[in-house]
Motif scaffolding. Structure first.
Motif, short mmCIF file in Angstrom:
data_model
loop_
_atom_site.label_atom_id
_atom_site.label_comp_id
_atom_site.label_asym_id
_atom_site.label_seq_id
_atom_site.Cartn_x
_atom_site.Cartn_y
_atom_site.Cartn_z
N GLU A 157 0.83 -1.21 0.00
CA GLU A 157 0.00 0.00 0.00
C GLU A 157 0.87 1.26 0.00
N GLN A 158 2.01 1.21 0.69
CA GLN A 158 2.94 2.34 0.67
C GLN A 158 3.52 2.53 -0.72
N VAL A 159 3.80 1.44 -1.40
CA VAL A 159 4.33 1.49 -2.76
C VAL A 159 3.33 2.15 -3.69
N GLN A 160 2.06 1.79 -3.56
CA GLN A 160 1.02 2.34 -4.44
C GLN A 160 0.90 3.85 -4.28
N ARG A 161 0.87 4.33 -3.04
CA ARG A 161 0.75 5.77 -2.82
C ARG A 161 2.00 6.51 -3.28
N SER A 162 3.16 5.90 -3.06
CA SER A 162 4.42 6.53 -3.49
C SER A 162 4.47 6.63 -5.02
N SER A 163 4.03 5.58 -5.69
CA SER A 163 4.05 5.58 -7.15
C SER A 163 3.13 6.65 -7.72
N GLU A 164 1.99 6.86 -7.08
CA GLU A 164 1.08 7.93 -7.51
C GLU A 164 1.74 9.30 -7.40
N ALA A 165 2.46 9.51 -6.29
CA ALA A 165 3.14 10.79 -6.10
C ALA A 165 4.30 10.96 -7.08
N LEU A 166 4.95 9.86 -7.44
CA LEU A 166 6.11 9.93 -8.34
C LEU A 166 5.72 10.27 -9.78
N PHE B 183 8.39 12.30 -12.08
CA PHE B 183 9.37 11.22 -12.30
C PHE B 183 8.91 10.29 -13.41
N THR B 184 9.88 9.58 -13.97
CA THR B 184 9.59 8.60 -15.01
C THR B 184 10.35 7.31 -14.70
N ASP B 185 10.13 6.29 -15.52
CA ASP B 185 10.80 4.99 -15.36
C ASP B 185 10.60 4.46 -13.93
N ILE B 186 9.36 4.43 -13.47
CA ILE B 186 9.04 3.98 -12.11
C ILE B 186 9.00 2.46 -12.09
N ARG B 187 9.81 1.88 -11.20
CA ARG B 187 9.89 0.43 -11.11
C ARG B 187 9.93 0.00 -9.64
N THR B 188 9.30 -1.14 -9.34
CA THR B 188 9.31 -1.68 -7.99
C THR B 188 9.84 -3.11 -8.02
N GLY C 113 11.15 -6.00 2.14
CA GLY C 113 10.45 -4.80 1.72
C GLY C 113 10.46 -4.67 0.21
N TYR C 114 9.80 -3.62 -0.27
CA TYR C 114 9.75 -3.32 -1.69
C TYR C 114 10.64 -2.11 -1.98
N LEU C 115 11.37 -2.18 -3.07
CA LEU C 115 12.25 -1.09 -3.49
C LEU C 115 11.66 -0.45 -4.74
N THR C 116 11.26 0.82 -4.61
CA THR C 116 10.68 1.55 -5.73
C THR C 116 11.67 2.59 -6.22
N PHE C 117 12.02 2.52 -7.50
CA PHE C 117 12.98 3.44 -8.11
C PHE C 117 12.26 4.31 -9.15
N ALA C 118 12.75 5.52 -9.33
CA ALA C 118 12.23 6.40 -10.36
C ALA C 118 13.29 7.43 -10.73
N ARG C 119 13.21 7.93 -11.96
CA ARG C 119 14.17 8.91 -12.45
C ARG C 119 13.49 10.25 -12.68
N LEU C 120 14.14 11.32 -12.24
CA LEU C 120 13.57 12.64 -12.39
C LEU C 120 13.43 13.01 -13.87
N LYS C 121 12.28 13.52 -14.24
CA LYS C 121 12.07 13.92 -15.63
C LYS C 121 12.95 15.11 -15.98
N CYS C 122 13.47 15.06 -17.17
CA CYS C 122 14.28 16.19 -17.67
C CYS C 122 13.33 17.13 -18.43
N LEU C 123 13.03 18.26 -17.84
CA LEU C 123 12.13 19.22 -18.49
C LEU C 123 12.94 20.28 -19.20
N SER C 124 12.89 20.29 -20.51
CA SER C 124 13.68 21.28 -21.28
C SER C 124 12.88 22.55 -21.51
#
Length: 311
Positions: free
Chosen positions: A217-226, A230-235, A300-311
């Protein structure tokens, strides 16, 4: 104690000195951290060990007690320190730690922010990964835990690579002086989604965040915020399975192919005898492999994401 030499390289290639921290290895599941003191002694089931006899020896040395028993004096590497440190909170272990360091793309010279210092297990590995020119800034809202972690980093010789701060990252966010400077951020918080907006401001372009959560459930809420910045969201869930490999004797009949399933039979046979049905039964040493009964399950679950590059 971990040494940073004049060339700013981490090294244990030196002799043990008075005041150093060593890992006393008795067996694979019995180790302890001991500070070397000239006039002190270590007493265990193997006898009495004088610290004065340890001084001048290299890390990895085998030392003997007054009874002839022995232990090994090992360097306090992050891997071993994780196994002996005081558990002030639930900690991350080697499987998760190695995965985090790789996926956060941490290399020497990186600036890493961490929230949720806890017992400092991950922090120790992060510090080694960024050395000699990088730095880890770690924060915990609990003042006593932060102070204890600071003392541990002094003991392990990492204080020049780690700065411990007391701060509620969920409520206040990261300090503004790190805006746009962090290569990566690690969160170990009960409500990580609250810290994600601040994390986005701290990261460099293309920077990476990792959030550790025990519940999906923590992963789900974090992914929504990301998804906002952020992009390339993976758990991922890292499950480690260890095996026990040992030699054992096994009775089998000639031509019984099923008897050797799961084993690696050795070439030699010690003896043979006639079975009740006339078949030849041989007793041979065999290498057996089976999953360990102490295998660690879900951490636990490890959720990774990369910051979007906004040009």
């Amino acid at each position: 104690m971990l040494l940073i030499d004049p060339a700013k390289k981490i090294s244990f290639q030196r002799c043990i000195s008075d005041g150093d921290l060593v890992i006393v290895y008795e067996r694979h599941d019995t180790m302890k951290a001991v500070k070397v003191c000239e006039g002190s002694m270590l007493q265990n089931r193997f006898g009495v060990f004088k610290h004065s006899e340890w001084i001048g020896k290299t890390f990895g040395s085998k030392v003997f007690s007054n009874k002839g028993g022995f232990v090994y004096l090992l360097a306090p590497t992050p891997e071993l320190w994780t196994l002996v440190l005081s558990h002030r909170t639930q900690i991350l272990y080697v499987a998760d730690i190695s995965f985090v360091v790789m996926y956060l793309e941490i290399v020497p010279g990186c600036l890493v922010l961490e929230s949720g210092t806890g017992s400092g297990s991950l922090t120790t590995s992060l510090a080694r990964a960024v050395a000699p020119t990088g730095h880890v800034y770690t924060f915990d809202f609990h003042e006593q835990r932060a102070a204890s972690a600071r003392e541990d980093f002094e003991r392990t010789g990492l204080s020049s690579l780690v700065t411990v701060g007391v701060r509620d990252i969920q409520g206040e966010g990261f300090p503004v002086e790190f805006s746009g400077l962090a290569d990566s951020v690690f969160l170990d918080l009960p409500q990580p989604w609250l810290a994600i907006p601040s994390t986005g401001k701290m990261l460099k372009k293309d920077g990476i965040i990792c959030s550790f959560s025990p519940c999906i459930e923590q992963v789900q809420r974090s992914s929504e915020a990301l998804r906002l910045n952020f992009t390339d969201i993976r758990t991922f869930e890292v499950l480690l399975r260890t095996y026990e490999v040992r030699e054992a004797k096994m009775d089998c009949c000639e031509g019984d192919e099923g008897a050797s399933l799961g084993s690696l039979p050795l070439k030699r046979r010690q003896r043979s005898s006639e079975g009740s049905n006339g078949q030849e039964i041989s007793t041979s040493p065999t290498v057996m492999a089976k999953p360990s009964g102490e295998a660690r399950g879900h951490t636990g679950y490890l959720t990774f994401a990369r910051l979007k590059c906004l040009s």
